[in-house]
Design an enzyme around this catalytic site. Structure first.
Site, PDB file in Angstrom:
ATOM      1  N   ARG A   1       0.798  -1.279   0.326  1.00 17.57           N
ATOM      2  CA  ARG A   1       0.016  -0.055   0.021  1.00 17.57           C
ATOM      3  C   ARG A   1       1.003   1.312  -0.011  1.00 17.57           C
ATOM      4  NH1 ARG A   1      -3.727  -2.506  -1.608  1.00 17.57           N
ATOM      5  NH2 ARG A   1      -5.742  -2.922  -0.473  1.00 17.57           N
TER       6      ARG A   1
ATOM      7  N   HIS B   1      -1.720   1.075  -9.753  1.00 16.58           N
ATOM      8  CA  HIS B   1      -2.322   0.222  -9.047  1.00 16.58           C
ATOM      9  C   HIS B   1      -2.535  -1.000 -10.186  1.00 16.58           C
ATOM     10  CE1 HIS B   1      -4.417  -0.592  -5.006  1.00 16.58           C
ATOM     11  NE2 HIS B   1      -4.114  -1.870  -5.534  1.00 16.58           N
TER      12      HIS B   1
HETATM   13  C1  GLV Z   1      -5.614  -4.773  -4.022  1.00 20.73           C
HETATM   14  O1  GLV Z   1      -5.333  -3.633  -3.949  1.00 20.73           O
HETATM   15  C2  GLV Z   1      -6.471  -5.610  -2.859  1.00 20.73           C
HETATM   16  O2  GLV Z   1      -6.038  -5.337  -1.794  1.00 20.73           O
HETATM   17  O3  GLV Z   1      -7.082  -6.605  -3.385  1.00 20.73           O
END
Ligand code: GLV
Length: 309
Positions: free
Chosen positions: A224, A272
């Site tokens: 993260r 992401h």
């Molecule tokens: C993506 O970031 C997830 O946590 O599935």
């Protein structure tokens, strides 16, 4: 009794199709039109508005549409007795491992240097050093982290993992606990972060951590954004303490246009995108969990809210 779907990024139609086929007697409602709050029995959520879950008096479970639950647990009003369930792997381990391998290979083989040289129309080789000279450290050895570690070990990198509690993984040297973090970082030429975001891991990749890593080493973040202290990272790169970073996750997403990461010459930014949520795998798990709860059986992927994952 109904299912409520609330996500700021997953398209509801595909989910509706699967859930209605599996539970034809449960209406599928999509936020912001939940219907009568007392009808909602299961909430499928990703970054739900705070307070929403507290307003559902008959809620039986919160099913998170992702593996990391930090953005859901952020809501301080989630009712205490309601189980929060997360996706376990759900097709994400292989693409995450692939992304980590891509980053490690790029650093090992000097891809970023060659891209710069191409722009400068410069024909110049870098010395080659084998994978065996590139110790990689994987932070977090859950289902996904373990898959990342295995994939890198299979590719010839000496792999270590850093975890909260000791465990054994074939071909991976395990460093457990905060007191071993410094030693783990010191032996890692590339650090790949796959940790869950919890109060204990927030900001863990900061100036102090970078100071432990070998000079010129690299960071890959697929955990993260808030694991990284952004300013410390930029300072460590600018000072040559770190050689480069490949980042897929950010404190704010989408990464704001003005953010220094976008234009930093030693940072690769991806949106992401390391691992997509594979709908079939995710929906199969969620359907299975609702079926278990309906039969009165224990669900899978139960989150320990105290621990944060
Ligand atoms: C993506 O970031 C997830 O946590 O599935």
């Amino acid at each position: 009794m109904a299912i409520l779907f609330c996500s700021d990024s997953d398209p509801p139609d595909a989910w509706r199709e699967v859930l209605v086929a599996a539970f034809p007697r449960m209406p599928f409602r999509v936020w912001p039109d939940p219907g009568r709050p007392e009808d909602i029995r299961y909430a499928l959520v990703w970054r739900q508005p705070h307070g929403l879950l507290a307003r559902l008096p008959n809620l039986k479970a919160v099913l998170v549409l992702g593996a990391g639950v930090d953005s859901v647990l952020d809501d301080p009003q989630i009712p205490d007795g309601v189980p929060v369930l997360r996706l376990v792997e759900a097709g994400m381990a292989a693409p995450m491992a692939e992304y980590a391998l891509l980053g490690v290979l790029a650093f090992q083989r000097g891809l970023h240097t060659y891209l710069d040289r191409q722009h400068a129309v410069e024909w110049k080789r870098e010395p080659w050093s084998p994978a065996a000279d590139w110790p990689v450290g994987v932070m977090g050895l859950g289902v996904i982290g373990a898959a990342v570690a295995r994939r890198l070990a299979q590719s010839g990198y000496p792999v270590a993992g850093w975890v909260r509690e000791d465990r054994r993984i074939e071909a991976v040297e395990v460093f457990a606990g905060r007191e071993r973090l410094g030693a783990f970082l010191a032996r890692s030429r590339v650090v790949v972060n796959v940790l869950p975001l919890t109060p204990a891991t927030r900001g863990i990749l900061d100036a102090q951590a970078f100071a432990c890593m070998p000079r010129g080493s690299y960071v890959i973040n697929i955990g993260r954004g808030a694991h990284v202290a952004d300013e410390d990272l930029v300072a460590a790169l600018d000072a040559g303490r770190l050689g480069g970073a490949m980042l897929d996750v950010f404190r704010e997403e989408p990464l704001p246009q003005s953010h220094a990461f976008w234009r930093h010459p030693k940072i690769v930014v991806t949106p992401h995108a390391a691992a997509p949520t594979v709908l079939e795998a995710a929906a199969t798990q969620i359907v299975d969990n609702i079926a278990r709860l309906e039969r009165g059986e224990p669900p899978l992927g139960l989150v320990d809210r105290q621990r944060g994952y």
